[in-house]
Scaffold this motif. Structure first.
Motif, PDB file in Angstrom:
ATOM      1  N   THR A   1     -67.385  -5.360 -22.077  1.00  0.00           N
ATOM      2  CA  THR A   1     -67.172  -5.356 -23.516  1.00  0.00           C
ATOM      3  C   THR A   1     -66.962  -3.928 -23.957  1.00  0.00           C
ATOM      4  OG1 THR A   1     -68.167  -5.817 -25.686  1.00  0.00           O
ATOM      5  CG2 THR A   1     -69.679  -5.211 -23.930  1.00  0.00           C
ATOM      6  N   GLU A   2     -66.117  -3.732 -24.984  1.00  0.00           N
ATOM      7  CA  GLU A   2     -66.098  -2.441 -25.671  1.00  0.00           C
ATOM      8  C   GLU A   2     -66.988  -2.605 -26.883  1.00  0.00           C
ATOM      9  OE1 GLU A   2     -62.368  -0.481 -26.580  1.00  0.00           O
ATOM     10  OE2 GLU A   2     -63.442   1.278 -27.334  1.00  0.00           O
ATOM     11  N   LEU A   3     -68.188  -2.079 -26.736  1.00  0.00           N
ATOM     12  CA  LEU A   3     -69.282  -2.287 -27.674  1.00  0.00           C
ATOM     13  C   LEU A   3     -69.284  -1.200 -28.743  1.00  0.00           C
ATOM     14  CD1 LEU A   3     -72.163  -3.574 -28.292  1.00  0.00           C
ATOM     15  CD2 LEU A   3     -73.039  -1.784 -26.760  1.00  0.00           C
TER      16      LEU A   3
ATOM     17  N   SER B   1     -57.507   3.226 -18.323  1.00  0.00           N
ATOM     18  CA  SER B   1     -56.242   3.195 -19.070  1.00  0.00           C
ATOM     19  C   SER B   1     -56.445   2.847 -20.539  1.00  0.00           C
ATOM     20  CB  SER B   1     -55.298   2.171 -18.446  1.00  0.00           C
ATOM     21  OG  SER B   1     -55.793   0.852 -18.670  1.00  0.00           O
ATOM     22  N   ASP B   2     -57.474   2.026 -20.862  1.00  0.00           N
ATOM     23  CA  ASP B   2     -57.620   1.465 -22.220  1.00  0.00           C
ATOM     24  C   ASP B   2     -56.342   0.705 -22.596  1.00  0.00           C
ATOM     25  OD1 ASP B   2     -58.653   0.833 -24.699  1.00  0.00           O
ATOM     26  OD2 ASP B   2     -58.841   2.904 -25.406  1.00  0.00           O
ATOM     27  N   ALA B   3     -55.727   0.051 -21.600  1.00  0.00           N
ATOM     28  CA  ALA B   3     -54.447  -0.635 -21.823  1.00  0.00           C
ATOM     29  C   ALA B   3     -54.635  -1.849 -22.743  1.00  0.00           C
ATOM     30  CB  ALA B   3     -53.862  -1.094 -20.493  1.00  0.00           C
ATOM     31  N   HIS B   4     -53.730  -1.986 -23.709  1.00  0.00           N
ATOM     32  CA  HIS B   4     -53.684  -3.155 -24.582  1.00  0.00           C
ATOM     33  C   HIS B   4     -52.488  -4.052 -24.244  1.00  0.00           C
ATOM     34  CE1 HIS B   4     -56.614  -0.775 -26.762  1.00  0.00           C
ATOM     35  NE2 HIS B   4     -56.851  -1.788 -27.568  1.00  0.00           N
ATOM     36  N   ARG B   5     -51.699  -3.656 -23.273  1.00  0.00           N
ATOM     37  CA  ARG B   5     -50.554  -4.424 -22.759  1.00  0.00           C
ATOM     38  C   ARG B   5     -50.281  -3.919 -21.342  1.00  0.00           C
ATOM     39  NH1 ARG B   5     -46.193  -4.262 -26.454  1.00  0.00           N
ATOM     40  NH2 ARG B   5     -47.532  -3.677 -28.192  1.00  0.00           N
TER      41      ARG B   5
ATOM     42  N   ASP C   1     -62.879  -6.390 -24.004  1.00  0.00           N
ATOM     43  CA  ASP C   1     -62.459  -6.705 -25.366  1.00  0.00           C
ATOM     44  C   ASP C   1     -63.562  -6.316 -26.349  1.00  0.00           C
ATOM     45  OD1 ASP C   1     -59.795  -7.552 -25.281  1.00  0.00           O
ATOM     46  OD2 ASP C   1     -60.368  -9.436 -24.329  1.00  0.00           O
ATOM     47  N   HIS C   2     -63.164  -6.206 -27.626  1.00  0.00           N
ATOM     48  CA  HIS C   2     -64.038  -5.567 -28.625  1.00  0.00           C
ATOM     49  C   HIS C   2     -65.185  -6.454 -29.108  1.00  0.00           C
ATOM     50  CE1 HIS C   2     -61.699  -1.895 -29.333  1.00  0.00           C
ATOM     51  NE2 HIS C   2     -60.630  -2.636 -29.109  1.00  0.00           N
ATOM     52  N   SER C   3     -66.245  -5.790 -29.562  1.00  0.00           N
ATOM     53  CA  SER C   3     -67.336  -6.460 -30.278  1.00  0.00           C
ATOM     54  C   SER C   3     -66.942  -6.595 -31.758  1.00  0.00           C
ATOM     55  CB  SER C   3     -68.633  -5.681 -30.085  1.00  0.00           C
ATOM     56  OG  SER C   3     -68.567  -4.427 -30.730  1.00  0.00           O
TER      57      SER C   3
ATOM     58  N   THR D   1     -61.571   0.679 -15.581  1.00  0.00           N
ATOM     59  CA  THR D   1     -62.830   0.298 -16.226  1.00  0.00           C
ATOM     60  C   THR D   1     -62.721   0.032 -17.732  1.00  0.00           C
ATOM     61  OG1 THR D   1     -63.352   2.647 -16.415  1.00  0.00           O
ATOM     62  CG2 THR D   1     -64.324   1.449 -14.562  1.00  0.00           C
ATOM     63  N   HIS D   2     -61.502  -0.019 -18.269  1.00  0.00           N
ATOM     64  CA  HIS D   2     -61.385  -0.214 -19.725  1.00  0.00           C
ATOM     65  C   HIS D   2     -60.007  -0.818 -20.017  1.00  0.00           C
ATOM     66  CE1 HIS D   2     -61.942   1.872 -23.956  1.00  0.00           C
ATOM     67  NE2 HIS D   2     -61.410   0.668 -24.071  1.00  0.00           N
ATOM     68  N   THR D   3     -59.992  -2.142 -20.271  1.00  0.00           N
ATOM     69  CA  THR D   3     -58.724  -2.834 -20.571  1.00  0.00           C
ATOM     70  C   THR D   3     -58.965  -3.901 -21.642  1.00  0.00           C
ATOM     71  OG1 THR D   3     -59.081  -4.549 -18.901  1.00  0.00           O
ATOM     72  CG2 THR D   3     -57.899  -2.575 -18.177  1.00  0.00           C
ATOM     73  N   HIS D   4     -57.901  -4.295 -22.328  1.00  0.00           N
ATOM     74  CA  HIS D   4     -57.990  -5.300 -23.397  1.00  0.00           C
ATOM     75  C   HIS D   4     -56.997  -6.437 -23.150  1.00  0.00           C
ATOM     76  CE1 HIS D   4     -60.642  -2.834 -25.922  1.00  0.00           C
ATOM     77  NE2 HIS D   4     -59.936  -1.805 -25.484  1.00  0.00           N
ATOM     78  N   SER D   5     -57.248  -7.541 -23.839  1.00  0.00           N
ATOM     79  CA  SER D   5     -56.341  -8.690 -23.741  1.00  0.00           C
ATOM     80  C   SER D   5     -56.086  -9.246 -25.147  1.00  0.00           C
ATOM     81  CB  SER D   5     -56.979  -9.791 -22.891  1.00  0.00           C
ATOM     82  OG  SER D   5     -58.006 -10.432 -23.645  1.00  0.00           O
TER      83      SER D   5
END
Ligand SMILES: [Zn+2]
Ligand SMILES: [Zn+2]
Length: 327
Positions: free
Chosen positions: A173-175, A288-292, A134-136, A102-106
């Motif tokens: 979104t990560e708000l 995970s809050d994975a960034h890769r 992804d971030h606000s 429920t929490h990943t980034h690109s």
């Protein structure tokens, strides 16, 4: 490092003894004495006859004490033995229960890999979906997404979801919860996301009351689904902030806002707060809050924290499929 050697017939008591915890072992030894046995790594000894009774695996150790096997994550002397004796051990959540991250980034904000690379890697790890969060914009360092970029990202997700089905990327979104408690996007924009994950990264030195007001403002917003890494701690780097937890738990339980167990080196919530939250009726998410792609494995650590918090699958929001998030 100690290297222990033992005969296979005494493996069970050695394993329990040397993996602990001390509190758990002390309670086991007391329970053995109640049954006329002394317990050490070597085995059980009948106090009267002196006879040595070996246990080749952990199940045998616990069976000798009239207990079911207790999962290692619960062996902390926190009520697990009385729960086991009463047949009230939890059915702990397992990695295979978790259907989505429920929490990943690109690389659209501060991540390293493309959305497609992240999604394919998540699918390879056996997940049915991932929420791209992804971030606000107000978290300046991360090139947060403007409304135009959000619309573009949505098109990219539609294209990828066509290719990757039945795997699904949910648009999240990560708000940012700003220092004054306002949210970084207006409600009409938030309503268009599948999942909104709100978090505090700034103003962390504010007094507890003010931090609590900010968290509550996000929890009470009907567009917010999850509060990410609630205390903001990073292990060995950043201390947790504190809230008026009963107020936060009450509001989260009442509004159905989930609190996250973030499996990155934050391990936030930790197992104690996660257990308290669940007892207050709050649902948790594991992420995970994975960034890769290499960081997608952090989901497994979130599962580990959840197990240490005694959580059962019903207490975890992402054991459900995508339909629950997109209603
Ligand atoms: Zn964050
Ligand atoms: Zn994040």
């Amino acid at each position: 490092m100690d290297l222990m050697l033992c005969r296979p017939e005494a493996w069970g008591t050695h394993l329990v003894h040397f993996t602990g915890s001390k509190e758990h072992n002390v309670a086991l030894r007391e329970r053995a004495l109640d049954r006329g046995l002394s317990l050490s790594e070597k085995g059980f000894r009948d106090v009267d006859s002196g006879e040595l009774l070996l246990a080749a695996d952990e199940e045998e150790v616990y069976a000798r004490l009239e207990l079911p096997w207790i999962a290692p994550e619960l062996r902390e002397g926190e009520g697990e033995i009385s729960a086991a004796a009463a047949g009230r051990l939890p059915r702990l959540v397992e990695r295979t229960d978790v259907r989505g991250d429920t929490h990943t980034h690109s690389d659209w904000t501060d991540g390293v890999d493309t959305i497609e690379t992240m999604a394919r890697a998540a699918r390879e790890r056996g997940l049915e979906y991932m929420v791209l969060t992804d971030h606000s914009p107000s978290l300046g360092v991360t090139r947060g997404l403007t409304p135009d970029r959000i619309a573009e990202q949505k098109l990219e997700l539609d294209r990828l979801n066509g290719e990757l089905a039945p795997f699904r990327i949910l648009h999240g979104t990560e708000l940012e919860i700003r220092s004054d408690g306002s949210l970084d996007y207006p409600d009409d924009l938030l309503a268009a996301f599948d999942v909104v994950v709100a978090s505090i990264h700034t103003g962390r030195s504010q007094p507890t009351e003010q931090l609590t007001r900010r968290a509550l403002a996000a929890i009470e917003n009907p567009n917010v689904d999850i509060i990410a890494h609630p205390t903001g701690r990073i292990v060995n780097r950043r201390d947790p902030v504190s809230y008026d937890w009963p107020q936060v738990f009450e509001a989260a339980a009442r509004t159905g806002t989930r609190l996250e167990i973030n499996g990155s080196p934050r391990l936030d919530l930790d197992e104690r707060l996660a257990r308290d939250a669940a007892r207050a009726g709050v649902q948790l998410t594991l992420a995970s809050d994975a960034h890769r792609t290499e960081e997608l494995v952090y989901l497994d650590y979130a599962v580990g924290v959840a197990r240490r918090a005694w959580l059962e699958p019903e207490q975890i929001a992402n054991v459900v499929g995508t339909e629950e998030w997109t209603r």
